[in-house]
Design an enzyme around this catalytic site. Structure first.
Site, short mmCIF file in Angstrom:
data_model
loop_
_atom_site.label_atom_id
_atom_site.label_comp_id
_atom_site.label_asym_id
_atom_site.label_seq_id
_atom_site.Cartn_x
_atom_site.Cartn_y
_atom_site.Cartn_z
N ASP A 55 20.31 11.84 11.42
CA ASP A 55 21.13 12.35 10.32
C ASP A 55 22.43 12.91 10.88
O ASP A 55 22.43 13.56 11.93
CB ASP A 55 20.40 13.47 9.58
CG ASP A 55 19.15 12.95 8.88
OD1 ASP A 55 19.14 11.77 8.48
OD2 ASP A 55 18.17 13.71 8.76
N ASP A 94 16.22 24.34 6.26
CA ASP A 94 14.96 25.07 6.07
C ASP A 94 14.56 25.91 7.28
O ASP A 94 14.47 27.14 7.20
CB ASP A 94 13.84 24.12 5.60
CG ASP A 94 13.75 22.83 6.39
OD1 ASP A 94 14.46 22.69 7.42
OD2 ASP A 94 12.97 21.94 5.99
N ASP A 147 14.57 9.17 12.72
CA ASP A 147 15.81 8.77 12.08
C ASP A 147 16.92 9.74 12.52
O ASP A 147 16.63 10.80 13.04
CB ASP A 147 15.68 8.78 10.55
CG ASP A 147 14.92 9.98 10.04
OD1 ASP A 147 15.23 11.11 10.52
OD2 ASP A 147 14.03 9.84 9.19
#
Ligand code: ATP
Ligand code: MG
Length: 460
Positions: free
Chosen positions: A71, A148, A69
């Site tokens: 982003d 992260d 996907d």
């Protein structure tokens, strides 16, 4: 600008000068970016906003992998994004985002997040070190810091097609290494699911987890018990149903995280002296990975049935040893295992039901009368239960024979199969593989009868 120093990531995590890799020095090309993501990037840029592809997509493109996907990160607020795209929905409260929809494709657009002013900020809610809400807008540098892993904080800027690295992500990509941004323990306290993300990304990419990022798994792994079960279900789907399930399982076992997610399974594996349970789980996961690679459908039900089998089988055996009748013991064991597991990982009801059915059908593979064979074959869950039976081949020679028998049975036409089966008595004997009859039935198999004492399987 919001303060940085009160938080887990400090300005020291930022490279003194961001590394900007110009378009002719990296491999990301617009051809590999989805149409929807390009429309969003250009739409934002043309309206005067900053717009970058970010996160897993940039990481995967730099590694030569096709992203799952795309982003987008921008300095436009969600409301400004909505004004630009008709096909846009704002979602989330805890973490507000815009989804721009192009047919089957959803492009996630997030506004650059700042680090906020600690716990006092109304838009950023932190309890016991855990981030519960994060809607403080910030700069692109701050946005990089709240991500992260360093490899997940690379930006592809649509303004000049450069890749911007604020935290050293390029270095980690080159070394195939996962490092957290900031102090690992603090980052896991903020969001314990990051521990699972570390294991998952290491498995998916074939990266090693930096020793500093792995060190808190043992002391802090227990925090996963408080993570929302619905989120853990989503994370399980990504770990086990995206084509790298076997690698994810091995990584979780290696880092002692399996016991946080599937405590009963970890216990059953500890009791599994023969290693047959581990072999069965690994075969199930490898089979699922192969299906994903072939583009065939996969269901979480089969996978959870495999992962939880050891626990349910051991519990049912114990209940039977304590005097419960077989079917009751199995029913109780299944309910108990599903209820316990549901407290960690929220398995939606429809899948839970399917899992229990796959288990409940297992003893019925022992029954070989004409009526029962045809009834089982027409059961809506027959195929999944049969695939499951094949996974169990290592449990006993008998189970292997059952698998072979049912494989052959499906190769015959209904007439041939019917002719080969006894109407009432078990067996039918059209093949030497016909074994494993239910007990207390007289056998008339022509060939290869199994020993009288043989029990169909551990659950019978
Ligand atoms: P995948 O390829 O499996 O989608 P991903 O890294 O893209 O992996 P996503 O869940 O799609 O994972 O998240 C997109 C990006 O959002 C990440 O790359 C990371 O920058 C950021 N992100 C996601 N989850 C977290 C988290 N728990 N904490 C901090 N940043 C996160
Ligand atoms: Mg992603």
């Amino acid at each position: 600008m919001p303060r940085l120093s009160s938080d887990s990531t400090a300005s020291s995590d930022i490279l003194p000068d961001p590394r900007v890799i110009p378009r002719d020095r990296h491999d990301v090309s617009r051809k590999q970016i989805s149409r929807g993501a390009l429309r969003v990037l250009y739409g934002l840029k043309d309206a005067g906003f900053r717009a970058c592809l970010v996160g897993g997509a940039v990481r995967d493109l730099l590694l030569g992998r096709q992203p799952k996907d795309f982003d987008v990160a921008t300095d436009a607020t969600p409301e400004e994004v909505r004004k630009l795209f008709r096909n846009c929905r704002l979602i989330g409260r805890r973490f507000r985002l815009a989804h721009v929809i192009f047919g089957p494709e959803i492009v996630e657009v997030a506004t650059f997040r700042g680090t906020g002013n600690g716990e006092a900020d109304a838009d950023r809610h932190v309890v016991n070190g855990r981030i519960l809400r994060d809607n403080v807008w910030g700069t692109i540098e701050e946005d990089a810091l709240r991500r992260d892993f360093r490899v997940n904080a690379l930006y592809y800027d649509i303004a000049d097609f450069s890749v911007i690295d604020f935290v050293g992500g390029m270095e980690d990509l080159e070394q195939k290494h996962l490092r957290l941004i900031g102090d690992p323990a603090t980052r896991y306290r903020e969001d314990p699911v990051r521990m699972l993300r570390a294991a998952r990304l290491a498995a998916k990419l074939g990266f090693t987890i930096d020793s500093e990022a792995a060190a808190p798994f043992e002391p802090l792994g227990h925090l996963l018990a408080d993570a929302p079960p619905a989120r853990l279900f989503d994370e399980c789907q990504k770990m086990f149903l995206a084509g790298y399930g076997l690698a994810s399982f091995r990584t979780l076992v290696q880092y002692g995280l399996l016991e946080q997610l599937f405590p009963g399974t970890a216990q059953a594996l500890a009791n599994d002296e023969s290693g047959s349970l581990r072999a069965m789980i690994e075969r199930g996961l490898a089979g699922t990975d192969a299906r994903v690679a072939d583009g065939r459908p996969v269901t979480p039900a089969f996978l959870f049935a495999v992962l939880l089998w050891g626990e349910v089988a051991q519990l049912a055996a114990r209940l039977q040893a304590e005097g419960a009748a077989r079917s009751l013991a199995w029913q109780r064991a299944a309910h108990r295992v599903m209820a316990e597991q549901g407290r960690r990982v929220a398995i939606p009801r429809r899948f839970a039901y399917a899992i229990e059915e796959i288990w409940a059908l297992q003893p019925r593979f022992a029954e070989r009368t004409r009526k029962r064979v045809f009834r089982l074959m027409s059961h809506p869950r027959f195929r999944a239960a049969y695939d499951f039976l094949l996974m169990r081949a290592d449990e006993s020679a008998e189970l292997r024979e059952w698998g072979e028998w049912w494989t052959r049975a499906q190769e015959l036409s209904p007439d041939e199969l019917s002719a080969s089966l006894a109407p009432k008595t078990a067996g039918g004997g059209h093949t030497a593989a016909v074994t494993g009859k239910p007990k207390r039935r007289r056998r008339r198999a022509r060939r290869g009868p199994s020993p009288e004492s043989a029990r169909p399987n551990s659950q019978d």
